[in-house]
Design a protein around this motif. Structure first.
Motif, short mmCIF file in Angstrom:
data_model
loop_
_atom_site.label_atom_id
_atom_site.label_comp_id
_atom_site.label_asym_id
_atom_site.label_seq_id
_atom_site.Cartn_x
_atom_site.Cartn_y
_atom_site.Cartn_z
N ASN A 39 4.76 -0.84 -16.11
CA ASN A 39 3.95 -0.15 -16.36
C ASN A 39 2.02 -0.36 -15.90
OD1 ASN A 39 5.18 0.85 -18.59
ND2 ASN A 39 4.91 -0.25 -20.45
N MET A 40 1.84 -2.18 -15.88
CA MET A 40 0.68 -2.13 -15.24
C MET A 40 0.73 -1.77 -13.87
SD MET A 40 -0.75 -5.40 -16.66
CE MET A 40 0.55 -6.39 -16.76
N SER A 41 1.75 -1.84 -12.95
CA SER A 41 1.88 -1.77 -11.51
C SER A 41 2.00 -0.46 -11.07
CB SER A 41 3.35 -2.36 -11.14
OG SER A 41 4.60 -1.62 -11.43
N LEU A 42 2.37 0.18 -12.43
CA LEU A 42 1.99 1.92 -12.25
C LEU A 42 0.07 1.98 -12.29
CD1 LEU A 42 5.07 3.35 -14.06
CD2 LEU A 42 4.59 3.83 -11.70
N ALA A 43 -0.04 1.87 -13.07
CA ALA A 43 -1.50 1.42 -13.70
C ALA A 43 -2.01 1.08 -11.75
CB ALA A 43 -2.43 1.16 -14.25
N ILE A 44 -2.43 0.16 -11.18
CA ILE A 44 -2.53 -0.42 -10.37
C ILE A 44 -2.25 0.52 -8.99
CG2 ILE A 44 -2.19 -2.24 -8.23
CD1 ILE A 44 -1.47 -4.18 -10.71
N ARG A 45 -1.61 1.14 -9.15
CA ARG A 45 -1.01 1.81 -7.60
C ARG A 45 -1.73 3.24 -8.21
NH1 ARG A 45 4.25 1.08 -8.62
NH2 ARG A 45 5.31 -0.87 -7.54
N ALA A 46 -2.00 4.21 -9.06
CA ALA A 46 -2.92 4.96 -9.69
C ALA A 46 -4.35 4.95 -9.02
CB ALA A 46 -2.47 5.35 -10.76
N ASN A 47 -4.84 3.62 -9.17
CA ASN A 47 -6.31 3.09 -8.43
C ASN A 47 -6.29 2.89 -7.20
OD1 ASN A 47 -8.31 0.82 -9.08
ND2 ASN A 47 -9.15 3.03 -10.47
N SER A 48 -5.19 2.59 -6.06
CA SER A 48 -5.33 1.76 -5.18
C SER A 48 -4.81 3.04 -4.39
CB SER A 48 -5.02 0.21 -4.90
OG SER A 48 -3.80 0.52 -5.50
N VAL A 49 -3.75 2.74 -4.22
CA VAL A 49 -2.77 3.45 -3.61
C VAL A 49 -3.32 4.86 -3.41
CG1 VAL A 49 -0.16 4.71 -2.40
CG2 VAL A 49 -0.94 2.24 -3.12
N ALA A 50 -2.98 5.27 -5.09
CA ALA A 50 -3.17 7.01 -5.29
C ALA A 50 -4.99 7.66 -4.51
CB ALA A 50 -3.32 7.60 -6.42
N LYS A 51 -5.91 6.40 -4.00
CA LYS A 51 -7.06 6.75 -4.11
C LYS A 51 -7.19 6.71 -2.42
CE LYS A 51 -8.89 7.00 -8.48
NZ LYS A 51 -9.80 6.33 -9.23
N GLY A 52 -6.08 6.22 -1.73
CA GLY A 52 -6.40 5.77 -0.40
C GLY A 52 -6.62 4.64 -0.30
N PHE A 53 -5.99 3.62 -0.95
CA PHE A 53 -6.14 2.19 -0.22
C PHE A 53 -4.88 1.86 -0.06
CE2 PHE A 53 -10.35 3.48 -2.37
CZ PHE A 53 -11.20 3.06 -1.19
N ASP A 54 -4.62 0.76 1.01
CA ASP A 54 -3.28 0.30 0.53
C ASP A 54 -3.63 -1.49 0.44
OD1 ASP A 54 -1.40 -1.03 1.79
OD2 ASP A 54 -1.45 -0.59 3.81
N PRO A 55 -2.97 -1.23 -0.96
CA PRO A 55 -2.39 -2.96 -1.97
C PRO A 55 -2.34 -3.48 -0.47
CG PRO A 55 -1.98 -1.26 -2.78
CD PRO A 55 -1.54 -1.12 -1.64
N ARG A 56 -1.51 -3.83 0.56
CA ARG A 56 -0.95 -4.95 1.50
C ARG A 56 -2.77 -5.42 2.24
NH1 ARG A 56 3.28 -0.99 4.31
NH2 ARG A 56 1.07 -0.09 4.79
N LYS A 57 -3.29 -4.74 2.01
CA LYS A 57 -4.21 -5.40 2.36
C LYS A 57 -5.84 -6.12 2.11
CE LYS A 57 -5.01 -1.92 6.01
NZ LYS A 57 -5.57 -0.64 6.82
N PHE A 58 -4.87 -5.88 0.40
CA PHE A 58 -5.55 -6.63 -0.46
C PHE A 58 -5.49 -7.53 -1.14
CE2 PHE A 58 -7.66 -2.45 -0.05
CZ PHE A 58 -8.59 -2.17 -0.70
N ALA A 59 -5.94 -9.10 -1.86
CA ALA A 59 -6.02 -9.71 -2.53
C ALA A 59 -6.10 -9.15 -4.00
CB ALA A 59 -6.99 -11.16 -2.83
#
Length: 697
Positions: A432-452
């Motif tokens: 559930n939490m990983s979906l929320a993280i993707r909504a706040n990052s990937v869905a807004k144009g940010f690649d989590p692979r570049k983030f800590a």
């Protein structure tokens, strides 16, 4: 000299105290006490006094207390705010009911319309008043019917209404009618909480402006009572420190300002965590971070690119289902935390949250009467939380109560072992939490692979690596005091005042007259910011101002922020505003229309008083392997791969800079527990952060 940050959560109240100056006792102290939901000020006062005793500081030596509170937020969630009366322009009584005619769920036949089923102002208390201001220059077309205002005020008095809003059409162009109506209402109801829309949010769009003002009055009386009560209790306890309140935009303000405009602190309790996460990432030169704040009741996520905290677009600033035009940090929130309850729904599905056991009765293992299994109970069953080490031994927990709750409610009905059910609880939560993280990052144009990924809160570091795996973050950084990071964020935040004014200006072929009008608004708002800072004792050399033009392409429905260049706006430099808007549009949407007219809708001036950041003490250097006294004991622990390992526990207070721990390992400290799974290594940095990366041979 000392200052304290105190953050109230659903389960615990977190505190951090920093002693500054030339004192031999200079340093940082952290503390946690149980929250007191019936009256948050009780837990706050207890925590402040206890942390002063812990640090050896006399309460009178505390110069500032910065507070993150959920009082206003809880009022909106529980729908128990004030009974509000409203005066509005005749013919526009039902704006709050009609809204934007948007269906929350387009294809549902059972959907609820919260602004109608739970209106901030009941229709019987929305009184139409004869008056009319006309665009584009605020001309008075129909004078204010003062006798109608007086009659309405007496009606409110008869109904026992003590909170009143005045929302007239086009008051952002001319607020004379609102100000006069307020004077009349206050002559009848001198003790009432009265808000004008031009005072709360002086911008275009009547529904959003009316809704924001209604929310201000709905939460205002209780919020003001709480803030003033807390300030008085601190004084009575001999604490004469300046009390400051965290705002939703990541800045702090005074009790007086927040009591007048409580809509500015609706996300107060969440903003501190984001600011603390940015601070911890900056200590390790990590400018791209995703903050994950998991407490007892909720989990909050925010993506911080290049060290810049993102502010939500006005079209997205909702609290519940109500639009609130107050600047808020861009974050996602969900009901997921240590107290989240696992259950089997009516359809037989295995679910976790959003219901929470909270602080009372808490998880089953607390032994306070809770019988439903929670995430904390699952962690106890899997051996990740040690009963004799929870909160440094401050709270004794009963592992057998956890097993019993999970067995009766989950494992038995689903035909699982208790360990399988506990692992299922953790996996569902993380999914559930990983979906929320993707909504706040990937869905807004940010690649989590570049983030800590930066997990904190009492439960964050237990889930950090699993969440980083799920979203492919490049590493995990655990702050020095994860359970107190939101409180630390309160001490690394600048004081901020914001003032806005709608001033519609198309920048194509702009005239000198229009530029002059724009400069006049900028100067007026800057003066308001400067006055507020000076009233708060901030000297001129500590003041700085950020100037924002909220722009859109001519014909668009909503705006994006673009910086206004320094100095006066001129016909020559107005192009820079357009360039800044195009660049922001490309960042948000991936493209821009460089040849389409740009229109300024609102000018926003932010007055800032820079605050020195909290200085975390550096750790002494150590060898690659931790000292012998860092190893506490070894216990069997089950990890996400379903396997159980003999897992060493390390006391974080005995770890030194350079120490490296190979997983499986668990790092224990009073305010949180960090899980290092098999295949990962944790390295302790000199600044106190722990960096966790996958181990490569």
């Amino acid at each position: 000299m000392a200052r304290i940050g105190v953050d109230v959560g659903g389960t615990f109240t977190d505190l951090v105290l920093e002693i500054t100056g030339k004192s031999d006792r200079a340093g940082v102290f952290v503390h946690k006490v149980p929250s007191t939901p019936h009256d948050q000020s009780v837990g706050v006062l207890r925590g402040v006094l206890e942390i002063c005793e812990l640090a050896g500081v006399h309460p009178r030596d505390v110069t500032m207390i910065v507070h993150g509170t959920t009082v206003a937020t809880n009022i909106t969630i529980e729908h128990n705010g004030a009974d509000v009366g409203m005066l509005t322009t005749r013919g526009f009584r039902d704006i709050l009911h009609i809204g934007r005619h948007k269906r929350p769920h387009n294809f549902s036949l059972q959907f609820d319309v919260p602004w109608q089923s739970h209106p901030l102002v009941r229709r019987r208390n929305r009184i139409p008043i004869t008056e009319r201001i006309m665009p584009p220059d605020g001309t008075v077309a129909i004078a204010l019917a003062e006798d109608e205002v007086l009659e309405a005020a007496h009606l409110f008095k008869a109904r026992g209404i003590g909170s009143v809003i005045i929302c007239f059409l086009y008051s952002f162009l001319n607020d004379a009618h609102e100000r006069r109506a307020k004077e009349i209402v206050q002559s009848v109801l001198p003790d009432a909480y009265v808000s004008c829309s031009s005072e709360v949010v002086n911008v275009i769009r009547e529904y959003e402006r009316f809704s924001t003002t209604a929310m201000n009055a709905f939460v205002g009386p209780k919020t003001a009572l709480y803030l003033n009560n807390l300030e008085n209790k601190l004084r009575e306890a001999g604490i004469n420190a300046h009390l400051r309140i965290m705002q939703s935009n990541g800045g702090v303000s005074t009790v007086e300002m927040c009591a007048k405009r409580p809509v500015s602190i609706l996300m107060s309790g969440l903003a501190g965590g984001v600011m603390g996460g940015r601070w911890a990432g900056a200590m390790s030169d990590a400018r791209n971070v995703i903050t994950v704040d998991i407490g007892g009741t909720s989990a909050d996520f925010s993506t911080i690119p290049d060290g810049q905290v993102k502010i939500m677009n006005p079209r997205d600033t909702y609290v519940g289902a109500y639009p609130v035009l107050a600047p808020m940090i861009d974050m996602a929130t969900m009901g997921a935390g240590g107290g989240s309850i696992a259950y089997i729904d009516e359809g037989g599905a295995f679910r976790v949250g959003p219901r929470s056991a909270g602080a009372d009765p808490g998880p089953a293992c607390y032994g306070r009467g809770g019988t439903e299994p929670t995430v904390t109970d699952a962690q106890v069953v899997l051996g990740r939380l040690d009963p004799d080490q929870f909160l440094g031994g401050g709270i004794r927990i009963d592992a057998e109560l956890s097993r019993r709750a999970i067995k009766e409610k989950i494992a038995g009905p689903l035909g699982m072992t208790v360990e399988e059910a506990a692992l299922g609880i953790i996996r569902i939560l993380n999914s559930n939490m990983s979906l929320a993280i993707r909504a706040n990052s990937v869905a807004k144009g940010f690649d989590p692979r570049k983030f800590a990924l930066l997990p904190f809160g009492g439960a964050g570091p237990l889930n950090g690596v699993a969440l980083a795996e799920a979203v492919s973050a490049r590493e995990v950084i655990v702050p020095p005091a994860p359970g107190i990071t939101a409180a630390i964020g309160l001490l690394v935040t600048d004081m901020q005042y914001e003032f806005t004014r709608s001033v519609l200006t198309v920048l194509k072929d702009v005239t000198q007259e229009a530029v002059g009008r724009l400069n006049g608004v900028i100067d007026e708002l800057t003066t308001q910011c400067r006055t507020s800072l000076e009233d708060d004792g901030v000297p001129a050399y500590r003041q700085r101002f950020v100037r924002i033009a909220e722009c859109r392409y001519h014909g668009q429905g909503f705006e994006l922020r673009a910086e206004i260049p320094d100095g006066a706006v001129t016909l020559e430099n107005v192009e820079r505003i357009k360039t800044n808007f195009h660049a922001q549009h490309r960042r948000d949407y991936g493209w821009s229309f460089d040849d389409v007219d740009v229109e300024i809708v609102t000018v926003r001036i932010i007055g800032i008083a820079d605050t020195p950041a909290l200085q975390w003490p550096e750790l002494p250097a150590g060898a690659v392997g931790p000292d012998a006294d860092a190893l506490m004991f070894v216990r069997r622990t089950t990890f996400d791969d379903g396997k159980t390992y003999d897992t060493p526990r390390y006391d974080r207070s005995h770890l030194k800079a350079g120490n490296t721990l190979a997983g499986p390992a668990i790092v224990v400290q009073r305010d949180s527990t960090t899980l290092v799974p098999p295949g990962y290594r944790a390295r302790v940095a000199a600044n106190g952060n722990i960096h966790i990366n996958r181990h490569t041979a």
